[in-house]
Design a protein around this motif. Sequence first.
Motif, PDB file in Angstrom:
ATOM      1  N   LEU A 188      55.365  47.910  -1.776  1.00  0.00           N
ATOM      2  CA  LEU A 188      55.666  48.755  -0.621  1.00  0.00           C
ATOM      3  C   LEU A 188      56.344  47.943   0.477  1.00  0.00           C
ATOM      4  O   LEU A 188      57.380  48.352   1.027  1.00  0.00           O
ATOM      5  N   PHE A 189      55.775  46.782   0.794  1.00  0.00           N
ATOM      6  CA  PHE A 189      56.315  45.960   1.875  1.00  0.00           C
ATOM      7  C   PHE A 189      57.727  45.463   1.552  1.00  0.00           C
ATOM      8  O   PHE A 189      58.630  45.538   2.385  1.00  0.00           O
ATOM      9  N   VAL A 190      57.912  44.962   0.341  1.00  0.00           N
ATOM     10  CA  VAL A 190      59.222  44.415  -0.039  1.00  0.00           C
ATOM     11  C   VAL A 190      60.280  45.510  -0.066  1.00  0.00           C
ATOM     12  O   VAL A 190      61.402  45.330   0.430  1.00  0.00           O
ATOM     13  N   SER A 191      59.946  46.663  -0.633  1.00  0.00           N
ATOM     14  CA  SER A 191      60.930  47.743  -0.714  1.00  0.00           C
ATOM     15  C   SER A 191      61.271  48.287   0.668  1.00  0.00           C
ATOM     16  O   SER A 191      62.447  48.533   0.978  1.00  0.00           O
ATOM     17  N   LEU A 192      60.262  48.462   1.526  1.00  0.00           N
ATOM     18  CA  LEU A 192      60.531  48.919   2.884  1.00  0.00           C
ATOM     19  C   LEU A 192      61.394  47.927   3.647  1.00  0.00           C
ATOM     20  O   LEU A 192      62.331  48.311   4.358  1.00  0.00           O
ATOM     21  N   THR A 193      61.079  46.634   3.498  1.00  0.00           N
ATOM     22  CA  THR A 193      61.851  45.606   4.198  1.00  0.00           C
ATOM     23  C   THR A 193      63.294  45.584   3.710  1.00  0.00           C
ATOM     24  O   THR A 193      64.239  45.479   4.510  1.00  0.00           O
ATOM     25  N   GLY A 194      63.484  45.679   2.402  1.00  0.00           N
ATOM     26  CA  GLY A 194      64.836  45.687   1.865  1.00  0.00           C
ATOM     27  C   GLY A 194      65.657  46.860   2.375  1.00  0.00           C
ATOM     28  O   GLY A 194      66.812  46.690   2.810  1.00  0.00           O
ATOM     29  N   PHE A 195      65.082  48.050   2.363  1.00  0.00           N
ATOM     30  CA  PHE A 195      65.793  49.227   2.858  1.00  0.00           C
ATOM     31  C   PHE A 195      66.025  49.145   4.369  1.00  0.00           C
ATOM     32  O   PHE A 195      67.059  49.600   4.879  1.00  0.00           O
ATOM     33  N   ALA A 196      65.047  48.564   5.099  1.00  0.00           N
ATOM     34  CA  ALA A 196      65.201  48.447   6.547  1.00  0.00           C
ATOM     35  C   ALA A 196      66.354  47.516   6.901  1.00  0.00           C
ATOM     36  O   ALA A 196      67.160  47.812   7.794  1.00  0.00           O
TER      37      ALA A 196
END
Length: 441
Positions: free
Chosen positions: A405-413
């Motif tokens: 969750l954290f990695v995917s959110l950070t990447g999209f952000a």
Amino acid sequence: MRLRLLDLVTRPAVAGTVAALVLRALTLASRFLLSLLLARMLSPAEMGQYGLLTATLAFALLAVGLEFYSYTLRELVPATPERRARIIADQMVLGTAALVAVGIVVAVAIAAGSFPARLAPWFILILVTEHVSLEATRILIITWRPVRAYIGVFLRGGIWVYAIAVLMFAAPSTRTLETVMVWWALGGMAAIAFSAFSLSELPWRELGGYRPDLKNIRQGLWIARPFMLTAGGALVISYVDRFVIDAFVGRDALGIYTFYSTILIGLLSLGASVSHQFLPKVIAGYTAGRDAYRTALRSLFWSMLALVCATMILSAFAMRPMLALLGLSTYAASIGVFYAMLPGIFLRMLADVPSYALYSARSDKYLLICNLGSAAVSTVLNVTMIPVLGIYGAALAGGIASAALFVSLTGFAVHRMRESFREPAATETVGLPTDPDMLYP
């Protein structure tokens, strides 16, 4: 100097903010107290049953509320008092219909033997009181009455915990799960009564003969669809492990796992409460431009990092002495599960930063993808790891899902931040971030 300080703290805005923070802190402290109280007074099997009930309640609340508030709150802000009363009335009609549907599902579950009949009436009553008081809290906040809103939150989820703590120590015969549910329902009723008083100035009498606006309800449900899926994904990450543990390991093991997860969900709620205070600044920063946006996110990141590090370190050092002090040897024997769960909660709390970055940039599609993807990861890993590793498998599965969750959110952000100021802002409908009050110990 003293007069200036006195003048500052007596200003309505400052006094209101301080009062809201105090009430919020007392409510969060009550969740921590409740987890210790239940572990001290109930058997691990009863603790496990409580864990299943609270997880079921969280999903049932989503089914009843349908995230419809993400539509109604935006409608309430510019509305006249008459229009506000009609909007709330439409939401009440929808909620009533959803409650009937959930009640039928519970009845079928009782008939199938998968839900305890002795607890069903209290479960339904708590579901009703939680739903009504939660929606009333949201309405009070959006209509600029945060202190009254948090008084309602304290009545709904705080004061009754302190009351039963005294009661259970004074009367050993009350140390049952039914006692907890009775007082939980009473707290919800008190919150509803207070909220009804706070909203009594609306012109309810003018609703005589009013027919629900079905077109408005259908429109709101259509707008709320992606936010219901996002909230459902967040709940799956938080609670699916409990059902899998109960199925593959047993109720006693679930009780131990529930005890530790109650404490960590309390920390997650604390983090969400703090990060919510930064949300208006992040939204305003995005509107103002790239520099302001990055400044707001930087402030949120460092504040959350400091909070997360402090709470994780304090929890790690305090847990073992606390268990020894309270004589909870059964739970102390599995304290390694708690330490295995800490990294996942660390990442879940920090995930608020990229989540709010995407939210303020109106990137609801990315939020939906990340939450549903992480929910799928959590489900698959729990089903595969728990039968092999027991509750340690649940802890590891939660940590990996939180990392995803954290990695995917950070990447999209990061991707969205690079695009946001190269082209006009998107016009997607924006809902609200996951509500910390949807999470229960």
